[in-house]
Enzyme design. Structure first.
Site, PDB file in Angstrom:
ATOM      1  N   LYS A  15      -2.006   0.342   8.532  1.00 37.81           N
ATOM      2  CA  LYS A  15      -2.709   1.638   8.588  1.00 37.81           C
ATOM      3  C   LYS A  15      -3.689   1.656   9.757  1.00 37.81           C
ATOM      4  CE  LYS A  15      -4.552   1.073   4.505  1.00 37.81           C
ATOM      5  NZ  LYS A  15      -4.001  -0.261   4.170  1.00 37.81           N
ATOM      6  N   ARG A  90      -8.714   6.168  -2.282  1.00 33.21           N
ATOM      7  CA  ARG A  90      -8.041   4.967  -2.767  1.00 33.21           C
ATOM      8  C   ARG A  90      -7.822   5.001  -4.269  1.00 33.21           C
ATOM      9  NH1 ARG A  90      -9.127   0.922   1.595  1.00 33.21           N
ATOM     10  NH2 ARG A  90      -8.025  -0.892   0.909  1.00 33.21           N
ATOM     11  N   ARG A 129      -3.887 -12.056  10.473  1.00 38.86           N
ATOM     12  CA  ARG A 129      -4.677 -11.033  11.186  1.00 38.86           C
ATOM     13  C   ARG A 129      -5.947 -11.647  11.788  1.00 38.86           C
ATOM     14  NH1 ARG A 129      -6.079  -5.695   8.214  1.00 38.86           N
ATOM     15  NH2 ARG A 129      -6.334  -7.136   6.502  1.00 38.86           N
ATOM     16  N   ARG A 162     -11.011 -12.107   8.801  1.00 37.38           N
ATOM     17  CA  ARG A 162     -11.774 -11.465   7.727  1.00 37.38           C
ATOM     18  C   ARG A 162     -11.839 -12.359   6.492  1.00 37.38           C
ATOM     19  NH1 ARG A 162      -9.426  -5.356   7.237  1.00 37.38           N
ATOM     20  NH2 ARG A 162      -9.535  -5.921   5.042  1.00 37.38           N
ATOM     21  N   ARG A 173      -6.276  -7.868  -3.798  1.00 40.22           N
ATOM     22  CA  ARG A 173      -6.288  -6.524  -3.179  1.00 40.22           C
ATOM     23  C   ARG A 173      -4.957  -5.810  -3.429  1.00 40.22           C
ATOM     24  NH1 ARG A 173      -7.436  -8.340   2.540  1.00 40.22           N
ATOM     25  NH2 ARG A 173      -6.969  -6.204   3.135  1.00 40.22           N
TER      26      ARG A 173
END
Ligand code: AP5
Length: 222
Positions: A15, A90, A129, A162, A173
């Site tokens: 996203k 969300r 990431r 992160r 998550r």
């Protein structure tokens, strides 16, 4: 061009990557509560202190905090010419609050872009990431490495991993997504706004599919 978009999809679907490309292409802001919360944590603000434990454990930040933040952002002058909401709403409470807020502001959404990626790919995407400390641009050690290791191509900032990209937090998550966020796919489908995009393709191909779904062509600027 004044686009008002929502980006939906599981953690790691791409996203942020795609919202960032569209935002630069049509010169509209990308409004991402996750980025705003992480910035607040890094700067040790009151908001940061309130949200840190939720983010670190992969839970949703309470709706009241998130909705107030988005109300401020959507009412600001920079959102007048369009926006991309990346990671909001969300859950159904947030979606209904957004509907009310947009009505108050006299704004109509153009589309909700849903980026779908099979779950087994998502842990790998999040684990690899790396994010720029300075400008927030996202890289991937395998799929989108920076030109120089650990240095942002765009601003020269240092890249970091992160805290919530640890595999156990990513799994949490994903559960939170399944339970809270997935129902929004139907919610926006019923409103006739949903555009489904296959996110399990190279970044450029995902981008061209989004352009096509939005009826943008290569020369479209704002
Ligand atoms: P947030 O920052 O929004 O995280 P997220 O939704 O979990 O999404 P991600 O940022 O993990 O993934 P993405 O889909 O943007 O993927 P990306 O483009 O980076 O939220 C973090 C936390 O904040 C939440 O857990 C919650 O605590 C809180 N929060 C946020 N919004 C909230 C809300 N509304 N209410 C309450 N709490 C909220 O890509 C991922 C990786 O894959 C990158 O390395 C990228 O380079 C790579 N990649 C991207 N596209 C491709 C591709 N096509 N092929 C291969 N690799 C790719």
């Amino acid at each position: 061009m004044s686009l008002k978009l929502i980006f939906l999809g599981p953690p790691g679907a791409g996203k942020g990557t795609q919202a960032d490309i569209i935002s630069r292409k049509v010169s509209i802001p990308r409004i991402a509560p996750g980025d705003l919360f992480r910035k607040a944590v890094a700067e040790h603000t009151e908001l940061g202190k309130l949200v840190q434990s939720y983010i670190d454990s992969g839970k949703l930040v309470p709706d009241e905090i998130t909705i107030n933040l988005m109300r401020d952002k959507l009412s600001s002058p920079e959102a007048k010419r369009g926006f991309i909401l990346d990671g909001f709403p969300r859950n159904l409470v947030q979606a209904e609050a957004l509907d009310r807020l947009l009505k108050e502001l006299g704004i109509k959404l153009d589309a909700a872009i849903y980026i779908g990626v099979p779950f087994d790919r998502l842990v790998e995407r999040s684990a690899g990431r790396r994010v720029c400390k300075q400008c927030g641009a996202a890289y991937h050690v395998k799929f989108k490495p920076p030109r120089v290791a650990n240095v942002c191509d765009l601003c020269g900032g240092e890249l970091y991993q992160r805290d919530d990209d640890r595999p156990e937090t990513v799994r949490r998550r994903l559960e939170v997504y399944e339970e809270n966020t997935r129902p929004l796919v139907d919610y926006y489908s019923r409103q006739g706004l949903l555009k489904r995009i296959d996110g399990d393709q190279p970044v450029d191909k995902v981008f061209s599919d989004i352009q096509e779904a939005l009826g943008l062509n290569n020369n479209d600027q704002h």
